[in-house]
Design a protein around this motif. Sequence first.
Motif, PDB file in Angstrom:
ATOM      1  N   TRP A 127       0.855  -1.175   0.037  1.00 24.29           N
ATOM      2  CA  TRP A 127       0.031   0.054  -0.036  1.00 24.29           C
ATOM      3  C   TRP A 127       0.745   1.349   0.092  1.00 24.29           C
ATOM      4  N   ASN A 128       0.419   2.412  -0.718  1.00 18.33           N
ATOM      5  CA  ASN A 128       1.143   3.406  -1.014  1.00 18.33           C
ATOM      6  C   ASN A 128       1.605   4.328   0.167  1.00 18.33           C
ATOM      7  N   ASP A 129       0.540   4.074   1.170  1.00 18.54           N
ATOM      8  CA  ASP A 129       0.967   5.013   2.444  1.00 18.54           C
ATOM      9  C   ASP A 129      -0.016   4.408   3.600  1.00 18.54           C
ATOM     10  N   VAL A 130       0.514   4.098   4.681  1.00 20.17           N
ATOM     11  CA  VAL A 130      -0.004   3.580   5.779  1.00 20.17           C
ATOM     12  C   VAL A 130       0.337   4.548   7.081  1.00 20.17           C
ATOM     13  N   ILE A 145       9.957   1.220  14.802  1.00 29.54           N
ATOM     14  CA  ILE A 145       8.810   0.895  13.881  1.00 29.54           C
ATOM     15  C   ILE A 145       7.661   1.861  14.194  1.00 29.54           C
ATOM     16  N   PHE A 146       7.492   2.257  15.514  1.00 28.61           N
ATOM     17  CA  PHE A 146       6.513   3.455  15.748  1.00 28.61           C
ATOM     18  C   PHE A 146       6.337   4.607  14.680  1.00 28.61           C
ATOM     19  N   GLN A 147       7.639   4.841  14.070  1.00 23.10           N
ATOM     20  CA  GLN A 147       7.833   6.135  13.082  1.00 23.10           C
ATOM     21  C   GLN A 147       7.248   5.778  11.919  1.00 23.10           C
ATOM     22  N   GLU A 148       6.736   4.465  11.625  1.00 22.59           N
ATOM     23  CA  GLU A 148       6.799   4.043  10.136  1.00 22.59           C
ATOM     24  C   GLU A 148       5.325   3.719   9.685  1.00 22.59           C
ATOM     25  N   GLY A 149       4.286   4.033  10.864  1.00 17.82           N
ATOM     26  CA  GLY A 149       2.990   3.851  10.142  1.00 17.82           C
ATOM     27  C   GLY A 149       2.099   3.327  11.168  1.00 17.82           C
ATOM     28  N   VAL A 150       0.736   3.035  10.820  1.00 18.32           N
ATOM     29  CA  VAL A 150      -0.182   2.248  11.480  1.00 18.32           C
ATOM     30  C   VAL A 150       0.232   0.825  11.557  1.00 18.32           C
ATOM     31  N   ARG A 151       0.223   0.202  12.717  1.00 23.00           N
ATOM     32  CA  ARG A 151       0.445  -1.276  12.809  1.00 23.00           C
ATOM     33  C   ARG A 151      -0.952  -2.015  13.152  1.00 23.00           C
ATOM     34  N   VAL A 152      -1.018  -2.911  12.408  1.00 24.56           N
ATOM     35  CA  VAL A 152      -2.098  -3.821  12.582  1.00 24.56           C
ATOM     36  C   VAL A 152      -1.649  -5.328  12.949  1.00 24.56           C
ATOM     37  N   PRO A 153      -1.851  -5.714  14.102  1.00 20.49           N
ATOM     38  CA  PRO A 153      -1.154  -6.965  14.662  1.00 20.49           C
ATOM     39  C   PRO A 153      -1.977  -8.100  14.882  1.00 20.49           C
ATOM     40  N   ALA A 160     -17.113 -13.579  11.746  1.00 15.66           N
ATOM     41  CA  ALA A 160     -18.334 -14.314  11.242  1.00 15.66           C
ATOM     42  C   ALA A 160     -19.140 -13.457  10.336  1.00 15.66           C
ATOM     43  N   GLY A 161     -18.146 -12.929   9.203  1.00 12.14           N
ATOM     44  CA  GLY A 161     -18.841 -12.107   8.108  1.00 12.14           C
ATOM     45  C   GLY A 161     -19.264 -10.854   8.285  1.00 12.14           C
ATOM     46  N   VAL A 162     -19.090 -10.310   9.301  1.00 11.00           N
ATOM     47  CA  VAL A 162     -19.507  -8.834   9.665  1.00 11.00           C
ATOM     48  C   VAL A 162     -18.207  -8.070   9.832  1.00 11.00           C
ATOM     49  N   ALA A 163     -17.828  -6.951   9.107  1.00  7.42           N
ATOM     50  CA  ALA A 163     -16.857  -6.039   8.951  1.00  7.42           C
ATOM     51  C   ALA A 163     -16.666  -5.476  10.344  1.00  7.42           C
ATOM     52  N   ASN A 164     -15.596  -5.401  10.902  1.00 11.42           N
ATOM     53  CA  ASN A 164     -15.083  -4.726  11.962  1.00 11.42           C
ATOM     54  C   ASN A 164     -14.646  -3.096  11.774  1.00 11.42           C
ATOM     55  N   GLU A 165     -15.703  -2.357  11.746  1.00  6.90           N
ATOM     56  CA  GLU A 165     -15.662  -0.982  11.258  1.00  6.90           C
ATOM     57  C   GLU A 165     -14.557  -0.181  12.002  1.00  6.90           C
ATOM     58  N   ALA A 166     -14.382  -0.491  13.143  1.00  3.09           N
ATOM     59  CA  ALA A 166     -13.276   0.180  13.703  1.00  3.09           C
ATOM     60  C   ALA A 166     -11.831   0.090  13.086  1.00  3.09           C
ATOM     61  N   VAL A 167     -11.727  -1.150  12.916  1.00  6.17           N
ATOM     62  CA  VAL A 167     -10.372  -1.564  12.054  1.00  6.17           C
ATOM     63  C   VAL A 167     -10.362  -0.633  10.612  1.00  6.17           C
ATOM     64  N   LEU A 171      -7.524   2.228   9.785  1.00  5.96           N
ATOM     65  CA  LEU A 171      -6.629   2.269   8.561  1.00  5.96           C
ATOM     66  C   LEU A 171      -6.800   3.514   7.958  1.00  5.96           C
ATOM     67  N   MET A 172      -8.190   3.863   7.604  1.00  2.00           N
ATOM     68  CA  MET A 172      -8.259   5.094   6.615  1.00  2.00           C
ATOM     69  C   MET A 172      -7.788   6.320   7.420  1.00  2.00           C
ATOM     70  N   VAL A 173      -8.151   6.721   8.651  1.00  2.54           N
ATOM     71  CA  VAL A 173      -7.485   7.900   9.268  1.00  2.54           C
ATOM     72  C   VAL A 173      -6.099   8.025   9.030  1.00  2.54           C
ATOM     73  N   ASN A 174      -5.373   6.940   9.080  1.00  4.48           N
ATOM     74  CA  ASN A 174      -3.737   6.830   9.225  1.00  4.48           C
ATOM     75  C   ASN A 174      -3.015   7.098   8.138  1.00  4.48           C
ATOM     76  N   SER A 175      -4.009   6.962   6.987  1.00  4.63           N
ATOM     77  CA  SER A 175      -3.224   7.170   5.781  1.00  4.63           C
ATOM     78  C   SER A 175      -3.391   8.482   5.066  1.00  4.63           C
ATOM     79  N   ARG A 176      -2.404   9.018   4.403  1.00  4.58           N
ATOM     80  CA  ARG A 176      -2.499  10.204   3.588  1.00  4.58           C
ATOM     81  C   ARG A 176      -3.314   9.947   2.341  1.00  4.58           C
ATOM     82  N   LEU A 177      -3.535   8.733   1.899  1.00  2.46           N
ATOM     83  CA  LEU A 177      -4.254   8.477   0.703  1.00  2.46           C
ATOM     84  C   LEU A 177      -5.500   7.391   0.961  1.00  2.46           C
ATOM     85  N   PRO A 178      -6.457   7.858   1.724  1.00  2.00           N
ATOM     86  CA  PRO A 178      -7.368   6.987   2.311  1.00  2.00           C
ATOM     87  C   PRO A 178      -8.224   6.209   1.189  1.00  2.00           C
ATOM     88  N   ASP A 179      -8.270   7.073   0.237  1.00  2.00           N
ATOM     89  CA  ASP A 179      -9.288   6.474  -0.994  1.00  2.00           C
ATOM     90  C   ASP A 179      -8.576   5.144  -1.637  1.00  2.00           C
TER      91      ASP A 179
END
Length: 549
Positions: A127-130, A145-153, A160-167, A171-179
């Motif tokens: 991904w171009n920007d995280v 590593i804290f200086q390099e972007g959002v960490r998804v551990p 169960a098929g339901v999106a975790n909207e918080a995640v 992700l979106m709010v931490n990227s300069r290119l959210p779209d």
Amino acid sequence: MSGFDPVTFEIIQNALEAVTDEMFAAQRKTSMSAIIYEVLDLGSGICDAEGEIAASGAGIPAFVGVLDKAVKRILDKHPAATIRPGDLFATNDPYWGGVTHLNDMILALPVFSDGRIVAWTANIAHWNDVGGNVPGSMSSEATEIFQEGVRVPAVKLFAAGVANEAVFDILMVNSRLPDFLRGDLWAGIAGVRIGERRILELIDKYGAACFTAALEDFMRLGERHALAGVARLPNGRYAFAEEQDDGAVYRVTVEITDDSFVVDLTDNPPQKGSSNSSREGSEISAQLAFKAVADADAPGNGGFYRPLKVLTRPGTVFHVEAPGAMGYYSEVEIRLFDLILRCLAAHIPDIVPAGNFASICGTVIGGPHPDTGRHYTIVEPQLGGWGAMKGRDGNPAIFSGFHGETYNCPAEVAEARYGLTVDELALTVAEGGDGRWRGGKGISVRYRVRADDNFLSVGYTRTRVPPWGVAGGGDGTPNFVEVLRPGKPAERYAFGTNIPLNRDDVIHLVTGVGGGYGDPRERDPLAVRRDLRDGYITPEHAEAVYGLR
């Protein structure tokens, strides 16, 4: 295996390869970013229930090697008994199965039959920007590593098929290119889901027991090929040390027996800056080198790598410890891949060619788009020259073997999508890699910046120590980057972060010529004349090096 038809096994095994290719195509065709849909900076695969790689699709070999390690780490954190149909996991954290750096997101989906996991579908893409402290999320100045972007551990993206909207929101709010991030994320989701659908179709047709047995049989086939390949290699203990561009010395010892291939990396420098590899990443480099010399055509599944053992020491460049940074992990891993091959070159000369440009040559350019004012970021690896081998010249303008069957971004796409003009995309005029069989040419690219307040971040190796020649062949030429500003001296870089760029500045990217093989004076005169005709060499060079008048 008793009770099952071996022909059916082969049908299932070949079908799995086709499924991974379809997963790859689905992700490529639906992604937003050119680094995915043009460069193909992604990989897809299928793992068995325990996380061993069972089938690999197209894309970057070093990326496919990540997937089994990521799935195993997910299973460490989320025991199989807690996973339900419809769960989908995401990880980009190298300390939680991500293996590489934070730009590379892995998605993994468990495939269920009769209430139990029978396989995993997984993919990885850059991904171009995280986020992080620089656009593009790759800084050669990072120390943690804290200086390099959002960490998804290794978290559940879907439960169960339901999106975790918080995640998704994080992700979106931490990227300069959210779209772009959103589009690339959903493309990855589509890829693992199409893989799940196709595997369930196979199970409906042949049954879960037959499907599982076919995977086990495929692993044994891979192991048989590997053991046969190791048996063909010369037994011995081989050591090699190579100085790097920054003066550090990397060391490797390879010990080959009748049934094992041991890579010892314990005697290496301490971790430093952002140029480090995870222990799993170093294992991938060793796996790729092992595959190349043992049996390049065999199935690259978990069974194939059973004879391989990799030894590392925590806290070193090849086994980083938290919170070490890894933005430029790829330059460490490709150096290791090259180091292992060079260690073995003198002992298996008919298999290992001369050195290649051997750098990802990661190039990040961005800023306000001159036409829209919207922020853009272009992330590109670069093509370069391959080394010659006995009987053939090296390939020109191709990605390294570590990077796999990927492609450059076409000039037309770069100009349409990004705020740059492509002044030049050509083979380099540098001369080197002479030999009875010569090294392939690298490239010369000139990007002209069209607006003020742009930036450049780069990470190139083999900028001082060139690709190596073999059997009397000449060394190749180095990789480097120049910034050419109107009326000012050229600025030369190997690594750099947020180098300022303004209108009409030119970024000149030059990648290396591969090493040569054999005495140049033994080169076929007709081949030298063809090189002259094609502009590979000058008349002066033909006379001085090849003796052609």
